[in-house]
Scaffold this motif. Sequence first.
Motif, PDB file in Angstrom:
ATOM      1  N   LEU A  50      -2.612   0.553   8.282  1.00 17.42           N
ATOM      2  CA  LEU A  50      -1.381  -0.156   8.622  1.00 17.42           C
ATOM      3  C   LEU A  50      -0.491  -0.356   7.393  1.00 17.42           C
ATOM      4  CD1 LEU A  50      -2.812  -2.784  11.117  1.00 17.42           C
ATOM      5  CD2 LEU A  50      -1.469  -0.740  11.654  1.00 17.42           C
ATOM      6  N   ALA A  51      -1.115  -0.592   6.239  1.00 12.43           N
ATOM      7  CA  ALA A  51      -0.338  -0.762   5.007  1.00 12.43           C
ATOM      8  C   ALA A  51       0.438   0.509   4.674  1.00 12.43           C
ATOM      9  CB  ALA A  51      -1.252  -1.147   3.848  1.00 12.43           C
ATOM     10  N   ILE A  52      -0.185   1.664   4.886  1.00 13.51           N
ATOM     11  CA  ILE A  52       0.512   2.927   4.639  1.00 13.51           C
ATOM     12  C   ILE A  52       1.719   3.048   5.560  1.00 13.51           C
ATOM     13  CG2 ILE A  52       0.327   5.442   4.801  1.00 13.51           C
ATOM     14  CD1 ILE A  52      -2.669   5.045   3.961  1.00 13.51           C
ATOM     15  N   LEU A  53       1.544   2.692   6.820  1.00 13.66           N
ATOM     16  CA  LEU A  53       2.666   2.735   7.763  1.00 13.66           C
ATOM     17  C   LEU A  53       3.760   1.745   7.366  1.00 13.66           C
ATOM     18  CD1 LEU A  53       0.667   3.070  11.091  1.00 13.66           C
ATOM     19  CD2 LEU A  53       1.887   4.866   9.855  1.00 13.66           C
ATOM     20  N   MET A  54       3.376   0.588   6.842  1.00 16.74           N
ATOM     21  CA  MET A  54       4.331  -0.420   6.386  1.00 16.74           C
ATOM     22  C   MET A  54       5.191   0.101   5.229  1.00 16.74           C
ATOM     23  SD  MET A  54       3.526  -3.638   3.924  1.00 16.74           S
ATOM     24  CE  MET A  54       2.858  -2.417   2.834  1.00 16.74           C
ATOM     25  N   LEU A  55       4.611   0.972   4.431  1.00 21.86           N
ATOM     26  CA  LEU A  55       5.347   1.490   3.274  1.00 21.86           C
ATOM     27  C   LEU A  55       6.632   2.212   3.685  1.00 21.86           C
ATOM     28  CD1 LEU A  55       2.387   2.789   1.110  1.00 21.86           C
ATOM     29  CD2 LEU A  55       3.902   0.862   0.579  1.00 21.86           C
ATOM     30  N   ALA A  56       6.621   2.831   4.850  1.00 23.36           N
ATOM     31  CA  ALA A  56       7.828   3.526   5.313  1.00 23.36           C
ATOM     32  C   ALA A  56       8.990   2.555   5.454  1.00 23.36           C
ATOM     33  CB  ALA A  56       7.554   4.231   6.639  1.00 23.36           C
ATOM     34  N   GLY A  57       8.721   1.364   5.946  1.00 20.65           N
ATOM     35  CA  GLY A  57       9.766   0.355   6.076  1.00 20.65           C
ATOM     36  C   GLY A  57      10.184  -0.237   4.746  1.00 20.65           C
ATOM     37  N   LEU A  58       9.282  -0.265   3.796  1.00 19.82           N
ATOM     38  CA  LEU A  58       9.599  -0.833   2.482  1.00 19.82           C
ATOM     39  C   LEU A  58      10.511   0.051   1.649  1.00 19.82           C
ATOM     40  CD1 LEU A  58       6.325  -2.452   1.086  1.00 19.82           C
ATOM     41  CD2 LEU A  58       8.365  -3.580   1.972  1.00 19.82           C
ATOM     42  N   THR A  59      10.508   1.345   1.921  1.00 19.96           N
ATOM     43  CA  THR A  59      11.275   2.252   1.064  1.00 19.96           C
ATOM     44  C   THR A  59      12.772   1.954   1.097  1.00 19.96           C
ATOM     45  OG1 THR A  59      11.369   3.934   2.786  1.00 19.96           O
ATOM     46  CG2 THR A  59       9.573   4.101   1.183  1.00 19.96           C
ATOM     47  N   GLN A  60      13.206   1.223   2.096  1.00 16.33           N
ATOM     48  CA  GLN A  60      14.608   0.808   2.143  1.00 16.33           C
ATOM     49  C   GLN A  60      14.918  -0.182   1.013  1.00 16.33           C
ATOM     50  OE1 GLN A  60      15.685  -0.659   5.987  1.00 16.33           O
ATOM     51  NE2 GLN A  60      17.604  -1.534   5.306  1.00 16.33           N
ATOM     52  N   TYR A  61      13.913  -0.913   0.588  1.00 18.70           N
ATOM     53  CA  TYR A  61      14.089  -1.954  -0.425  1.00 18.70           C
ATOM     54  C   TYR A  61      13.331  -1.676  -1.724  1.00 18.70           C
ATOM     55  CZ  TYR A  61      15.395  -4.364   3.822  1.00 18.70           C
ATOM     56  OH  TYR A  61      15.974  -4.690   5.012  1.00 18.70           O
ATOM     57  N   ALA A  62      12.383  -0.783  -1.668  1.00 17.79           N
ATOM     58  CA  ALA A  62      11.468  -0.592  -2.788  1.00 17.79           C
ATOM     59  C   ALA A  62      11.619   0.809  -3.378  1.00 17.79           C
ATOM     60  CB  ALA A  62      10.033  -0.808  -2.316  1.00 17.79           C
ATOM     61  N   SER A  63      11.056   0.985  -4.541  1.00 19.05           N
ATOM     62  CA  SER A  63      11.080   2.273  -5.238  1.00 19.05           C
ATOM     63  C   SER A  63      10.206   3.291  -4.496  1.00 19.05           C
ATOM     64  CB  SER A  63      10.565   2.070  -6.664  1.00 19.05           C
ATOM     65  OG  SER A  63      10.256   3.300  -7.260  1.00 19.05           O
ATOM     66  N   LEU A  64      10.808   4.372  -4.031  1.00 23.93           N
ATOM     67  CA  LEU A  64      10.088   5.395  -3.274  1.00 23.93           C
ATOM     68  C   LEU A  64       8.916   5.997  -4.048  1.00 23.93           C
ATOM     69  CD1 LEU A  64       9.743   7.104  -0.735  1.00 23.93           C
ATOM     70  CD2 LEU A  64      11.449   8.681  -1.675  1.00 23.93           C
ATOM     71  N   PRO A  65       9.087   6.383  -5.319  1.00 22.99           N
ATOM     72  CA  PRO A  65       7.938   6.965  -6.028  1.00 22.99           C
ATOM     73  C   PRO A  65       6.734   6.025  -6.097  1.00 22.99           C
ATOM     74  CG  PRO A  65       9.952   7.391  -7.240  1.00 22.99           C
ATOM     75  CD  PRO A  65      10.309   6.441  -6.144  1.00 22.99           C
ATOM     76  N   TRP A  66       6.993   4.731  -6.253  1.00 16.14           N
ATOM     77  CA  TRP A  66       5.893   3.767  -6.316  1.00 16.14           C
ATOM     78  C   TRP A  66       5.271   3.557  -4.942  1.00 16.14           C
ATOM     79  CZ3 TRP A  66       3.283   2.396 -10.448  1.00 16.14           C
ATOM     80  CH2 TRP A  66       3.886   2.611 -11.696  1.00 16.14           C
ATOM     81  N   CYS A  67       6.060   3.641  -3.887  1.00 18.31           N
ATOM     82  CA  CYS A  67       5.510   3.564  -2.523  1.00 18.31           C
ATOM     83  C   CYS A  67       4.609   4.762  -2.243  1.00 18.31           C
ATOM     84  CB  CYS A  67       6.629   3.493  -1.494  1.00 18.31           C
ATOM     85  SG  CYS A  67       7.461   1.896  -1.418  1.00 18.31           S
ATOM     86  N   ILE A  68       5.007   5.927  -2.712  1.00 19.39           N
ATOM     87  CA  ILE A  68       4.189   7.130  -2.533  1.00 19.39           C
ATOM     88  C   ILE A  68       2.878   6.991  -3.298  1.00 19.39           C
ATOM     89  CG2 ILE A  68       4.049   9.612  -3.041  1.00 19.39           C
ATOM     90  CD1 ILE A  68       7.118   9.682  -2.424  1.00 19.39           C
ATOM     91  N   ARG A  69       2.948   6.481  -4.521  1.00 19.76           N
ATOM     92  CA  ARG A  69       1.713   6.252  -5.296  1.00 19.76           C
ATOM     93  C   ARG A  69       0.798   5.274  -4.553  1.00 19.76           C
ATOM     94  NH1 ARG A  69       5.690   5.872  -9.712  1.00 19.76           N
ATOM     95  NH2 ARG A  69       5.557   7.820 -10.865  1.00 19.76           N
ATOM     96  N   ALA A  70       1.386   4.215  -4.018  1.00 16.82           N
ATOM     97  CA  ALA A  70       0.599   3.224  -3.273  1.00 16.82           C
ATOM     98  C   ALA A  70      -0.101   3.891  -2.093  1.00 16.82           C
ATOM     99  CB  ALA A  70       1.500   2.087  -2.793  1.00 16.82           C
ATOM    100  N   ALA A  71       0.624   4.732  -1.359  1.00 19.65           N
ATOM    101  CA  ALA A  71       0.033   5.410  -0.200  1.00 19.65           C
ATOM    102  C   ALA A  71      -1.168   6.250  -0.618  1.00 19.65           C
ATOM    103  CB  ALA A  71       1.076   6.275   0.501  1.00 19.65           C
ATOM    104  N   TYR A  72      -1.037   6.993  -1.705  1.00 14.73           N
ATOM    105  CA  TYR A  72      -2.147   7.822  -2.148  1.00 14.73           C
ATOM    106  C   TYR A  72      -3.341   6.976  -2.592  1.00 14.73           C
ATOM    107  CZ  TYR A  72       0.405  12.148  -1.632  1.00 14.73           C
ATOM    108  OH  TYR A  72       1.078  13.216  -1.099  1.00 14.73           O
ATOM    109  N   PHE A  73      -3.080   5.867  -3.289  1.00  9.17           N
ATOM    110  CA  PHE A  73      -4.182   4.983  -3.662  1.00  9.17           C
ATOM    111  C   PHE A  73      -4.858   4.387  -2.424  1.00  9.17           C
ATOM    112  CE2 PHE A  73      -2.516   4.526  -8.124  1.00  9.17           C
ATOM    113  CZ  PHE A  73      -3.679   4.917  -8.760  1.00  9.17           C
TER     114      PHE A  73
END
Length: 125
Positions: A50-73
Amino acid sequence: MNIQLVIGALLALSGVMLGAFGAHGLKSMLDSAALNTFEIGVRYQLYHGLAILMLAGLTQYASLPWCIRAAYFFIIGSALFSGSLYLLVLTGHKWLGPVTPLGGLCLMLGWLCVLVALVKGKAPY
């Protein structure tokens, strides 16, 4: 198609399936401690799917490269953490025990990446 989101959905789906398997298929075969360990693996897998799915919504406000790193971790951490717990319970191989904390470390690094993504992001306020 975003592969991280597909994996997040697959983690959540398989987490529900594994939870049902644990509750119904393993209940008569395992003791309560082993069932609890299995359930912890399921819970963390679901959380991070669910956290990975949440990251898609965060990219509007957050740094995309860091969201991608989070998803991989989160993906690696779920595989190591939950996967090692499942295999430990189902196979009894004690050598898997040290793998679990490595998965937990990856999950923590994923949340740290989410924090960095938000700090470096483009908040609307």
